[in-house]
Scaffold this motif. Structure first.
Motif, PDB file in Angstrom:
ATOM      1  N   GLY A  80      -6.590   9.192  -9.490  1.00  0.00           N
ATOM      2  CA  GLY A  80      -6.552   9.545  -8.072  1.00  0.00           C
ATOM      3  C   GLY A  80      -6.181   8.363  -7.196  1.00  0.00           C
ATOM      4  N   VAL A  81      -6.695   7.184  -7.550  1.00  0.00           N
ATOM      5  CA  VAL A  81      -6.334   5.962  -6.827  1.00  0.00           C
ATOM      6  C   VAL A  81      -4.830   5.726  -6.908  1.00  0.00           C
ATOM      7  N   GLY A  84      -2.818   8.068  -4.789  1.00  0.00           N
ATOM      8  CA  GLY A  84      -2.856   7.657  -3.389  1.00  0.00           C
ATOM      9  C   GLY A  84      -1.887   6.524  -3.103  1.00  0.00           C
ATOM     10  N   LEU A  85      -1.818   5.554  -4.014  1.00  0.00           N
ATOM     11  CA  LEU A  85      -0.877   4.445  -3.846  1.00  0.00           C
ATOM     12  C   LEU A  85       0.574   4.936  -3.954  1.00  0.00           C
ATOM     13  N   ASN A  86       0.808   5.905  -4.835  1.00  0.00           N
ATOM     14  CA  ASN A  86       2.153   6.481  -4.960  1.00  0.00           C
ATOM     15  C   ASN A  86       2.621   7.069  -3.632  1.00  0.00           C
ATOM     16  N   ALA A  87       1.670   7.670  -2.905  1.00  0.00           N
ATOM     17  CA  ALA A  87       2.019   8.364  -1.662  1.00  0.00           C
ATOM     18  C   ALA A  87       2.051   7.445  -0.446  1.00  0.00           C
ATOM     19  N   ASP A  88       1.624   6.201  -0.614  1.00  0.00           N
ATOM     20  CA  ASP A  88       1.534   5.261   0.511  1.00  0.00           C
ATOM     21  C   ASP A  88       2.846   4.480   0.631  1.00  0.00           C
TER      22      ASP A  88
END
Length: 292
Positions: A80-81, A84-88
């Motif tokens: 999940g972390v 989130g980084l992929n989408a940032d």
């Protein structure tokens, strides 16, 4: 014959100058390259390496953030972390530090990193692209080893190359990269009979096995290039997979350990960070028709 020692630190320094210039161009457009390092649990084994990555990154104009998560974190939470980084859009590259706790398989995390942010070149898509001679974000150590060979006064096309070691992230990618450049490649592994028969006829030998002293001078063709990728601790010293003293008497060029492939690997990581940032900038521009 005394081999010429290849200065990996000097090659890396030249690469960082180019990276710094490209990072400056991207930063002026609002896209300063930014890496996030992920480690889990006790970071003592990787701490020195992470500090070196951060120092080299910042000297090349690449922002660097080190994150550490507790050893008890689950694979699902860590995935999940990464999502989130992929989408940032503020994060351009993700590094998974090893070792990881036994309950977290590294391959699962490598698959979870978006290919556009895979600055380590470990995603299956990144590895697979090499087969099609489409380097994009290649595995750093393999790319670094090949880049070192390309600095030597050798004609790559038709060069006889022996790769000792066939791991998915070093040996095999080196073989495909060299074939893509026109070399004739032999790959040796733990089931190969008489490795020396293959290495003695090669103009260039890459070794990445994790066995100190595996390659000796008797296994080399006089004047050959030896790229030693191994990293081993012996009696408190860091050594490669080659017996440096005997190999240096036969080889034409040789990489020391440390100071050979290692610094160029870190520089390749930063080069990938800049390339990944540009690829993401182009992706967002195409997707949202943003003026650049």
């Amino acid at each position: 014959m005394t081999a010429t020692e290849i200065d990996g630190r000097a090659i890396a320094a030249r690469m960082r100058e180019e990276i710094r210039a490209e990072a400056g161009v991207l930063a002026a457009k609002g896209w300063q390259p930014r890496l996030v390092s992920i480690s889990v649990g006790d970071v003592a084994a990787a701490e020195l390496y992470v500090r070196n990555q951060q120092k080299q990154a910042e000297s090349a104009g690449v922002a660097f953030e080190a994150r550490n998560y507790p050893a008890e974190i689950s694979l699902e939470q860590l995935t999940g972390v990464l999502l989130g980084l992929n989408a940032d859009p503020r994060v351009n590259g993700i590094i998974i530090q090893r070792p990881l706790p036994a309950h977290i398989p590294v391959k699962a995390l490598q698959k979870a990193v978006h290919p556009l942010k895979d600055v380590e070149g470990m995603h299956p898509a990144s590895i697979g692209n090499i087969v099609y001679n489409d380097l994009a974000l290649g595995p750093c150590t393999a790319v670094a080893a090949v880049e070192i060979l390309k600095t030597l006064p050798l004609t790559i096309e038709g060069l006889d190359v022996c790769v000792i070691g066939h791991s998915e992230i070093v040996g095999k990618p080196i073989a495909f990269l060299m074939m893509g450049l026109g070399a004739t490649v032999t790959v040796c592994h733990h089931m190969t009979r008489q490795v020396a028969v293959h290495s003695r006829r090669a103009d260039a030998v890459f070794v990445a096995v994790g066995r100190p002293g595996l390659v000796t001078g008797e296994m080399l063709k006089p004047g050959a290039a030896l790229i030693d990728i191994g990293i081993n601790r012996v009696d408190g010293r860091t050594v490669g997979d080659a017996d440096f003293a005997s190999c240096a008497e036969v080889a034409g060029w040789i990489t020391p350990v440390p100071g050979g492939v290692g610094p160029v690997t870190v520089a390749t990581l930063l080069k990938n960070a800049v390339l990944a940032t540009r690829m993401q900038m182009d992706h967002y521009a195409a997707a949202f028709a943003v003026e650049r």
